[in-house]
Scaffold this active site. Structure first.
Site, PDB file in Angstrom:
ATOM      1  N   LYS A   1       0.888  -1.173  -0.034  1.00  0.00           N
ATOM      2  CA  LYS A   1      -0.006   0.015   0.005  1.00  0.00           C
ATOM      3  C   LYS A   1       0.914   1.207  -0.037  1.00  0.00           C
ATOM      4  CE  LYS A   1      -3.972   2.036   0.392  1.00  0.00           C
ATOM      5  NZ  LYS A   1      -3.543   2.739  -0.890  1.00  0.00           N
TER       6      LYS A   1
ATOM      7  N   GLN B   1       7.342   4.364   3.470  1.00  0.00           N
ATOM      8  CA  GLN B   1       5.939   3.967   3.833  1.00  0.00           C
ATOM      9  C   GLN B   1       5.777   2.607   4.414  1.00  0.00           C
ATOM     10  OE1 GLN B   1       3.680   5.622   1.554  1.00  0.00           O
ATOM     11  NE2 GLN B   1       2.112   4.919   2.926  1.00  0.00           N
TER      12      GLN B   1
ATOM     13  N   LYS C   1       5.691   3.426   8.094  1.00  0.00           N
ATOM     14  CA  LYS C   1       4.593   4.225   8.573  1.00  0.00           C
ATOM     15  C   LYS C   1       3.343   3.333   8.595  1.00  0.00           C
ATOM     16  CE  LYS C   1       4.153   7.369   5.253  1.00  0.00           C
ATOM     17  NZ  LYS C   1       4.477   8.827   5.395  1.00  0.00           N
TER      18      LYS C   1
ATOM     19  N   LYS D   1       5.177   1.650  -3.326  1.00  0.00           N
ATOM     20  CA  LYS D   1       5.256   3.137  -3.853  1.00  0.00           C
ATOM     21  C   LYS D   1       5.394   2.942  -5.293  1.00  0.00           C
ATOM     22  CE  LYS D   1       4.818   7.241  -2.670  1.00  0.00           C
ATOM     23  NZ  LYS D   1       4.000   8.003  -1.215  1.00  0.00           N
TER      24      LYS D   1
ATOM     25  N   ASP E   1      -0.193  10.765  -4.556  1.00  0.00           N
ATOM     26  CA  ASP E   1       0.950  11.417  -3.786  1.00  0.00           C
ATOM     27  C   ASP E   1       1.087  12.878  -4.510  1.00  0.00           C
ATOM     28  OD1 ASP E   1       3.234  10.957  -1.804  1.00  0.00           O
ATOM     29  OD2 ASP E   1       4.247  11.629  -3.716  1.00  0.00           O
TER      30      ASP E   1
ATOM     31  N   THR F   1      -4.692  13.387   5.443  1.00  0.00           N
ATOM     32  CA  THR F   1      -3.245  13.440   5.796  1.00  0.00           C
ATOM     33  C   THR F   1      -3.081  14.742   6.545  1.00  0.00           C
ATOM     34  OG1 THR F   1      -2.664  12.479   3.808  1.00  0.00           O
ATOM     35  CG2 THR F   1      -1.021  13.704   4.950  1.00  0.00           C
TER      36      THR F   1
ATOM     37  N   SER G   1      -6.972   5.599   3.953  1.00  0.00           N
ATOM     38  CA  SER G   1      -6.950   5.040   2.701  1.00  0.00           C
ATOM     39  C   SER G   1      -7.415   3.324   2.952  1.00  0.00           C
ATOM     40  CB  SER G   1      -5.707   4.829   2.041  1.00  0.00           C
ATOM     41  OG  SER G   1      -5.470   5.814   1.135  1.00  0.00           O
TER      42      SER G   1
HETATM   43  P1  NDP Z   1       0.383  17.794  -4.081  1.00  0.00           P
HETATM   44  O1  NDP Z   1       1.067  17.424  -5.452  1.00  0.00           O
HETATM   45  O2  NDP Z   1      -0.980  18.089  -3.978  1.00  0.00           O
HETATM   46  O3  NDP Z   1       1.310  19.232  -3.724  1.00  0.00           O
HETATM   47  C1  NDP Z   1       2.548  19.313  -3.486  1.00  0.00           C
HETATM   48  C2  NDP Z   1       2.679  20.805  -3.109  1.00  0.00           C
HETATM   49  O4  NDP Z   1       4.018  20.922  -2.727  1.00  0.00           O
HETATM   50  C3  NDP Z   1       2.375  21.635  -4.425  1.00  0.00           C
HETATM   51  O5  NDP Z   1       2.171  22.904  -3.764  1.00  0.00           O
HETATM   52  C4  NDP Z   1       3.851  21.664  -5.124  1.00  0.00           C
HETATM   53  O6  NDP Z   1       3.991  23.093  -5.846  1.00  0.00           O
HETATM   54  C5  NDP Z   1       4.601  21.985  -3.788  1.00  0.00           C
HETATM   55  N1  NDP Z   1       6.113  21.522  -4.064  1.00  0.00           N
HETATM   56  C6  NDP Z   1       6.572  20.264  -4.794  1.00  0.00           C
HETATM   57  N2  NDP Z   1       7.776  20.252  -4.699  1.00  0.00           N
HETATM   58  C7  NDP Z   1       8.191  21.501  -4.306  1.00  0.00           C
HETATM   59  C8  NDP Z   1       9.494  22.037  -4.263  1.00  0.00           C
HETATM   60  N3  NDP Z   1      10.546  21.523  -4.508  1.00  0.00           N
HETATM   61  N4  NDP Z   1       9.406  23.422  -3.612  1.00  0.00           N
HETATM   62  C9  NDP Z   1       8.332  24.018  -3.230  1.00  0.00           C
HETATM   63  N5  NDP Z   1       6.885  23.516  -3.219  1.00  0.00           N
HETATM   64  C10 NDP Z   1       7.059  22.196  -3.976  1.00  0.00           C
HETATM   65  O7  NDP Z   1       0.965  16.834  -3.036  1.00  0.00           O
HETATM   66  P2  NDP Z   1       0.748  16.284  -1.854  1.00  0.00           P
HETATM   67  O8  NDP Z   1       0.183  17.365  -0.956  1.00  0.00           O
HETATM   68  O9  NDP Z   1      -0.070  15.029  -1.791  1.00  0.00           O
HETATM   69  O10 NDP Z   1       1.929  15.757  -1.021  1.00  0.00           O
HETATM   70  C11 NDP Z   1       3.042  16.541  -0.427  1.00  0.00           C
HETATM   71  C12 NDP Z   1       3.857  15.849   0.396  1.00  0.00           C
HETATM   72  O11 NDP Z   1       3.191  14.936   1.504  1.00  0.00           O
HETATM   73  C13 NDP Z   1       4.801  14.746  -0.326  1.00  0.00           C
HETATM   74  O12 NDP Z   1       6.221  14.586   0.562  1.00  0.00           O
HETATM   75  C14 NDP Z   1       3.916  13.541  -0.206  1.00  0.00           C
HETATM   76  O13 NDP Z   1       4.781  12.477  -0.243  1.00  0.00           O
HETATM   77  C15 NDP Z   1       3.434  13.757   1.173  1.00  0.00           C
HETATM   78  N6  NDP Z   1       2.112  12.744   1.535  1.00  0.00           N
HETATM   79  C16 NDP Z   1       1.022  13.126   0.955  1.00  0.00           C
HETATM   80  C17 NDP Z   1       0.146  12.236   1.431  1.00  0.00           C
HETATM   81  C18 NDP Z   1      -1.238  12.438   0.764  1.00  0.00           C
HETATM   82  O14 NDP Z   1      -2.265  11.847   1.185  1.00  0.00           O
HETATM   83  N7  NDP Z   1      -1.420  13.186  -0.493  1.00  0.00           N
HETATM   84  C19 NDP Z   1       0.235  11.239   2.444  1.00  0.00           C
HETATM   85  C20 NDP Z   1       1.500  11.214   3.078  1.00  0.00           C
HETATM   86  C21 NDP Z   1       2.553  12.254   2.681  1.00  0.00           C
HETATM   87  P3  NDP Z   1       3.804  22.904  -7.198  1.00  0.00           P
HETATM   88  O15 NDP Z   1       2.500  22.728  -7.512  1.00  0.00           O
HETATM   89  O16 NDP Z   1       4.300  24.429  -7.850  1.00  0.00           O
HETATM   90  O17 NDP Z   1       4.723  21.777  -7.892  1.00  0.00           O
END
Ligand code: NDP
Length: 451
Positions: free
Chosen positions: A90, A111, A114, A126, A166, A209, A383
């Site tokens: 998962k 993961q 976690k 993943k 993700d 999350t 999930s």
């Molecule tokens: P999204 O794609 O929804 O959002 C990611 C955000 O982070 C966007 O605003 C993106 O900006 C920004 N971002 C990405 N890379 C950079 C960077 N190098 N510098 C600055 N901003 C950046 O992803 P999620 O919110 O789902 O995921 C965010 C984090 O949380 C990741 O590490 C993911 O692995 C983790 N996570 C997510 C889960 C989930 O349920 N979604 C669960 C557990 C962990 P832009 O759009 O401009 O690229």
């Protein structure tokens, strides 16, 4: 550090020198395990460390698709089935140009532990692709998702491997992936999570999350007799995790003042406007310059103006920081700035957002630190609740799911905190989460034999 751990890390760094994020994740987990390994020689005897850091299976494939101009495009696709000792694989799918095997191995290893901490019988996996969804039309996203599933479908299943979203993979992408899985297999089943509500999605999965992160932070602060109420909070990112972290922070009486994307940071002293944020990111899929247009009182700091070696978000004084964007976004310099400006707690929503030396700086300064593998587990936990609803053909209300999420986050906090105390390191949640997450996977592997 225990010599067994040193040997395993040294061997990994020779074999995977080209996968620095994977090596960082392995060091972060393994370096916490000394007290457990010293009191349990059975792990060394059974070569658990060498086995647990290697994925059970790595699937790598070509994804060919046609763009709106009729040009053929080709991307790399991956699925890493990391560890199934505790249940079906998962973990999410990431679509981002930076994706490669090393990135997905770091995410898959995290993961695995976690998922173990949720105690919900899920193994670790993943996957993803170096496909960049930015600037693509809906039709291109659909064609890519279909092409990706044309290979992935033969490796997944509701009791085998259940991917989710993700970075770059949200409800829209999950919908297209699910449609193609159904077309190829003729099975209407819970093979993906994060599905839209119309066909098997769970209420509160979108929020899980970010909300879970805030619930975890509340538990951490409560143990020290503190609360988030009235705290100024900085949040990075503007995606799924960041949006619902900001929303929940408002609900608990805190003041989130920043958000960011890959192009810039918004600082809004009076508090981030969640409705505008959702409009910009979930509806218009625009950059944060659009947020500034809709909220002129906010300050927009483009990446080109960031202080050297750090993200502008971490230069804003705060009580509690919530990194919710991506890996290694908090450098040592950023951590030192946070501490100097009076930040007393860091709670991680993104995976591995703090560099190793930043973590050491938090520990040296004695500030509260909620590591990602525990603090952001609410998404995968919910999930699993979606999988349970699909399997039982039932639907739980938002409040029912949210209540379960709260209990799961409190239980994860309790495991991390009590395990840290068991090993004479009270308050060291990273050590507690790593040992608790590892121990469950390792013990399951021991009882399942050499396979
Ligand atoms: P999204 O794609 O929804 O959002 C990611 C955000 O982070 C966007 O605003 C993106 O900006 C920004 N971002 C990405 N890379 C950079 C960077 N190098 N510098 C600055 N901003 C950046 O992803 P999620 O919110 O789902 O995921 C965010 C984090 O949380 C990741 O590490 C993911 O692995 C983790 N996570 C997510 C889960 C989930 O349920 N979604 C669960 C557990 C962990 P832009 O759009 O401009 O690229």
């Amino acid at each position: 550090m225990n010599p067994y751990i040193q040997d395993v890390l040294s061997d990994l760094s020779k074999r995977y020198a080209h996968q620095p994020l994977f090596l960082q994740a392995a060091e972060e987990v393994l370096s916490s395990l000394t007290p457990l390994l010293e009191s349990n020689p059975v792990y060394k005897k059974n070569k658990i460390l060498e086995r647990i850091v290697e994925p059970e299976r790595t699937i790598s494939f070509r994804v060919d698709w046609v763009d709106d101009k009729g040009e053929i495009q080709s991307n790399h696709g991956f699925r890493i089935q990391y560890n199934s000792a505790l249940g079906p694989y998962k973990g999410g799918l990431r679509f981002h140009p930076s994706v490669n095997l090393g990135v997905l191995k770091f995410l898959g290893l995290e993961q695995t532990f976690k998922n173990s901490l949720t105690q919900l019988s899920i193994g670790g996996g993943k996957g993803g692709s170096d496909f960049d969804p930015k600037g693509k039309s809906d039709m291109e996203i659909m064609h890519f998702c279909q092409a990706f599933m044309n290979e992935l479908y033969r490796h997944i299943g509701p009791r085998v491997d259940v991917p989710a979203g993700d970075i770059g993979v949200g409800g829209r992408e999950i919908g297209y992936l699910y449609g193609q899985y159904k077309k190829l297999t003729a099975h209407y089943e819970g093979v993906l999570t994060g599905k839209p509500l119309l066909y098997g999605g769970s209420l509160a999965r979108t929020e899980a999350t970010g909300y879970g992160l805030v619930y975890f932070a509340q538990e951490m602060l409560a143990e020290k007799g503190r609360s988030l109420e009235g705290c100024t909070c900085t949040v990075s990112g503007a995606g799924n995790v960041a949006i619902y972290c900001v929303e929940k922070l408002h609900k608990v009486g805190a003041l989130p003042v920043t958000i960011s994307d890959s192009r810039g940071t918004i600082y809004q002293k009076e508090g981030i406007n969640v409705d505008v944020l959702k409009q910009v990111k979930e509806v218009e899929r625009a950059s944060l310059t659009r947020y500034k247009e809709l909220c002129p009182s906010a300050q927009y700091i483009p990446v080109s103006e960031y202080p050297e070696g750090m993200n502008a978000t971490w230069a804003v004084p705060c009580d509690v920081a919530f990194p919710c964007a991506t890996q290694n976004e908090v450098s040592l310099k950023a951590a030192q700035t946070l501490i100097k400006n009076g930040c007393f707690a860091v709670a991680e929503g993104a995976n591995m957002p703090s560099c190793l030396d930043a973590i050491h700086a938090y520990e040296d300064a004695g500030i509260l630190y909620a590591p990602s593998k525990a603090a952001n587990a609410g998404g995968v936990a919910t999930s699993q609740l979606e999988m349970a609803q699909n399997a039982g053909m039932v639907h739980w209300t938002f409040d029912e799911v949210d209540e379960k999420l709260k209990k799961i986050m409190a239980n994860i906090y309790d495991q991390a905190s009590s395990t840290a105390k068991e090993f004479n390191a009270p308050g060291k949640l990273l050590l507690g989460a790593n040992i608790a997450g590892f121990r469950q996977v390792a013990d399951a592997m021991l009882t399942q034999g050499i396979c």
